[in-house]
Design a protein around this motif. Structure first.
Motif, mmCIF file in Angstrom:
data_model
loop_
_atom_site.group_PDB
_atom_site.id
_atom_site.type_symbol
_atom_site.label_atom_id
_atom_site.label_comp_id
_atom_site.label_asym_id
_atom_site.label_seq_id
_atom_site.Cartn_x
_atom_site.Cartn_y
_atom_site.Cartn_z
ATOM 1 N N MET A 74 0.765 -1.254 -0.071
ATOM 2 C CA MET A 74 0.051 0.093 0.043
ATOM 3 C C MET A 74 0.916 0.962 -0.064
ATOM 4 S SD MET A 74 -2.954 1.012 2.806
ATOM 5 C CE MET A 74 -2.804 -0.411 3.554
ATOM 6 N N ASN A 75 0.709 2.377 -0.959
ATOM 7 C CA ASN A 75 1.545 3.295 -0.869
ATOM 8 C C ASN A 75 1.031 4.223 0.130
ATOM 9 O OD1 ASN A 75 -0.505 5.087 -1.832
ATOM 10 N ND2 ASN A 75 -0.230 4.685 -3.953
ATOM 11 N N LYS A 76 1.609 5.351 0.280
ATOM 12 C CA LYS A 76 1.783 6.271 1.305
ATOM 13 C C LYS A 76 0.342 7.179 1.315
ATOM 14 C CE LYS A 76 4.171 10.053 3.221
ATOM 15 N NZ LYS A 76 5.721 11.172 3.313
ATOM 16 N N ARG A 77 -0.097 7.391 0.246
ATOM 17 C CA ARG A 77 -1.313 8.166 -0.007
ATOM 18 C C ARG A 77 -2.542 7.068 0.527
ATOM 19 N NH1 ARG A 77 -5.260 8.990 -4.404
ATOM 20 N NH2 ARG A 77 -6.276 10.924 -4.014
ATOM 21 N N GLN A 78 -2.432 5.817 -0.111
ATOM 22 C CA GLN A 78 -3.324 4.990 0.384
ATOM 23 C C GLN A 78 -3.693 4.740 1.922
ATOM 24 O OE1 GLN A 78 -2.089 1.835 -2.231
ATOM 25 N NE2 GLN A 78 -4.012 2.170 -3.453
ATOM 26 N N THR A 79 -2.416 4.498 2.425
ATOM 27 C CA THR A 79 -2.275 4.520 4.040
ATOM 28 C C THR A 79 -2.979 5.693 4.880
ATOM 29 O OG1 THR A 79 -0.297 3.189 3.714
ATOM 30 C CG2 THR A 79 -0.496 3.947 5.945
ATOM 31 N N ARG A 80 -2.454 6.899 4.145
ATOM 32 C CA ARG A 80 -2.887 8.026 4.693
ATOM 33 C C ARG A 80 -4.686 8.117 4.507
ATOM 34 N NH1 ARG A 80 -0.224 11.477 1.982
ATOM 35 N NH2 ARG A 80 -2.021 12.181 0.526
ATOM 36 N N LEU A 81 -5.154 7.793 3.339
ATOM 37 C CA LEU A 81 -6.582 7.893 3.334
ATOM 38 C C LEU A 81 -7.563 6.924 4.169
ATOM 39 C CD1 LEU A 81 -6.733 8.278 -0.730
ATOM 40 C CD2 LEU A 81 -7.315 9.921 1.029
ATOM 41 N N THR A 82 -6.626 5.701 4.304
ATOM 42 C CA THR A 82 -7.306 4.578 5.073
ATOM 43 C C THR A 82 -7.188 5.032 6.867
ATOM 44 O OG1 THR A 82 -6.621 2.864 3.727
ATOM 45 C CG2 THR A 82 -6.928 2.546 5.988
ATOM 46 N N ALA A 83 -6.111 5.835 6.919
ATOM 47 C CA ALA A 83 -6.107 6.467 8.626
ATOM 48 C C ALA A 83 -7.137 7.361 8.718
ATOM 49 C CB ALA A 83 -4.629 6.915 8.719
ATOM 50 N N ILE A 84 -7.194 8.492 7.725
ATOM 51 C CA ILE A 84 -8.449 9.519 7.532
ATOM 52 C C ILE A 84 -9.770 8.853 7.827
ATOM 53 C CG2 ILE A 84 -9.622 11.337 6.245
ATOM 54 C CD1 ILE A 84 -6.576 11.880 5.371
ATOM 55 N N ALA A 85 -9.990 7.883 6.890
ATOM 56 C CA ALA A 85 -11.422 7.040 6.729
ATOM 57 C C ALA A 85 -11.438 6.503 8.311
ATOM 58 C CB ALA A 85 -11.544 6.114 5.881
ATOM 59 N N ASP A 86 -10.773 5.713 8.981
ATOM 60 C CA ASP A 86 -10.804 5.163 10.088
ATOM 61 C C ASP A 86 -11.098 6.047 11.333
ATOM 62 O OD1 ASP A 86 -10.816 2.726 11.620
ATOM 63 O OD2 ASP A 86 -8.704 3.577 12.668
ATOM 64 N N ILE A 87 -9.982 7.247 11.383
ATOM 65 C CA ILE A 87 -10.530 8.252 12.309
ATOM 66 C C ILE A 87 -11.756 8.849 12.190
ATOM 67 C CG2 ILE A 87 -9.787 10.526 12.959
ATOM 68 C CD1 ILE A 87 -6.843 9.863 12.224
ATOM 69 N N LEU A 88 -12.296 9.258 11.018
ATOM 70 C CA LEU A 88 -13.551 9.846 10.872
ATOM 71 C C LEU A 88 -14.777 8.867 11.249
ATOM 72 C CD1 LEU A 88 -13.017 12.200 7.782
ATOM 73 C CD2 LEU A 88 -12.816 12.666 10.083
ATOM 74 N N LEU A 89 -14.834 7.796 10.871
ATOM 75 C CA LEU A 89 -15.663 6.635 11.195
ATOM 76 C C LEU A 89 -15.449 6.528 12.906
ATOM 77 C CD1 LEU A 89 -14.889 4.222 8.164
ATOM 78 C CD2 LEU A 89 -16.984 5.698 8.488
ATOM 79 N N ASN A 90 -14.620 6.618 13.438
ATOM 80 C CA ASN A 90 -14.813 6.206 14.852
ATOM 81 C C ASN A 90 -14.407 7.320 15.705
ATOM 82 O OD1 ASN A 90 -14.820 3.359 14.584
ATOM 83 N ND2 ASN A 90 -12.879 3.578 13.369
ATOM 84 N N ASN A 91 -14.332 8.505 15.304
ATOM 85 C CA ASN A 91 -14.480 9.869 16.144
ATOM 86 C C ASN A 91 -15.147 10.939 15.573
ATOM 87 O OD1 ASN A 91 -11.961 9.026 17.844
ATOM 88 N ND2 ASN A 91 -11.241 8.682 15.845
ATOM 89 N N ILE A 92 -15.552 11.908 16.603
ATOM 90 C CA ILE A 92 -16.275 12.835 16.073
ATOM 91 C C ILE A 92 -15.369 13.968 15.935
ATOM 92 C CG2 ILE A 92 -18.038 14.894 16.839
ATOM 93 C CD1 ILE A 92 -19.453 12.613 18.519
ATOM 94 N N VAL A 93 -14.853 14.346 14.751
ATOM 95 C CA VAL A 93 -14.014 15.497 14.243
ATOM 96 C C VAL A 93 -14.580 16.506 13.616
ATOM 97 C CG1 VAL A 93 -11.820 15.677 13.022
ATOM 98 C CG2 VAL A 93 -12.256 13.429 13.928
ATOM 99 N N GLY A 94 -14.509 17.733 14.290
ATOM 100 C CA GLY A 94 -15.164 18.946 13.943
ATOM 101 C C GLY A 94 -14.140 19.964 12.918
ATOM 102 N N SER A 95 -12.986 19.960 12.769
ATOM 103 C CA SER A 95 -11.918 20.748 12.329
ATOM 104 C C SER A 95 -10.821 19.879 11.690
ATOM 105 C CB SER A 95 -11.685 21.729 13.047
ATOM 106 O OG SER A 95 -10.869 21.166 14.116
ATOM 107 N N GLN A 96 -10.394 20.496 10.770
ATOM 108 C CA GLN A 96 -9.046 19.946 9.952
ATOM 109 C C GLN A 96 -7.981 19.877 11.146
ATOM 110 O OE1 GLN A 96 -7.744 21.212 6.354
ATOM 111 N NE2 GLN A 96 -10.084 21.004 5.341
#
Length: 170
Positions: free
Chosen positions: A1-23
């Motif tokens: 998995m490349n760096k971008r895919q890893t980052r997108l997966t991490a972002i998706a995991d964070i947003l699915l499991n946390n309430i995040v209101g800002s960048q």
């Protein structure tokens, strides 16, 4: 998995499991995972994931991920499946109406994906915050509707709804 895919997966995991209101909050959570990213790159990633901000029950806002991720982008398939699996909670069928329950904020993306199927058996969709109404043609065979929806709704959700479609079979 490349760096971008890893980052997108991490972002998706964070947003699915946390309430995040800002960048800024998201950047901090990514740094906690040893994922260094600039604000400009994070903005592009959020667009790639088709995120949007929705109101929470507590009066704030949170990012949610759209279910219809762009297929022309190089995104790990597991990320797309994970978003869809978490976004859609269940399906009911009543006559010529399919009701799809989603997590708050995900109905619009699910409705978009269904409208994009371009099947003659689906007249259209109406999306609320957490519900999608799918209007079917009078003569729509339930097997064909089930097959069409299976192209955008995760298999585990469709399997659970199979009896709903059989009960309303023509």
């Amino acid at each position: 998995m490349n760096k971008r895919q890893t980052r997108l997966t991490a972002i998706a995991d964070i947003l699915l499991n946390n309430i995040v209101g800002s960048q800024e909050e998201l950047l901090d959570l990514l740094r906690n995972r040893d994922c260094s990213v600039t604000q400009a790159t994070l903005s592009r990633d959020l667009k790639t994931l088709r995120t949007s901000k929705v109101a929470t029950e507590m009066g704030g806002y949170r990012y949610v991920i759209g279910s219809g991720l762009p297929t022309d982008k190089v995104i790990e398939k597991a990320t797309v499946d994970k978003v869809s699996r978490v976004a859609i909670e269940g399906i009911s069928v009543s006559g010529q109406l399919v009701v799809i329950r989603t997590r708050n904020g995900y109905a619009g993306g699910v409705a978009y994906d269904i409208d994009d199927l371009n099947t003659p058996y689906i007249l259209g969709t109406i999306a609320g915050a957490d519900t999608v109404f799918v209007a079917l043609r009078d003569e729509a065979p339930m097997d064909a509707v089930f097959a069409a929806l299976s192209r955008v709704i995760p298999q585990n959700v469709m399997d659970a709804a199979h009896s709903e479609f059989n009960r309303n079979k023509k």
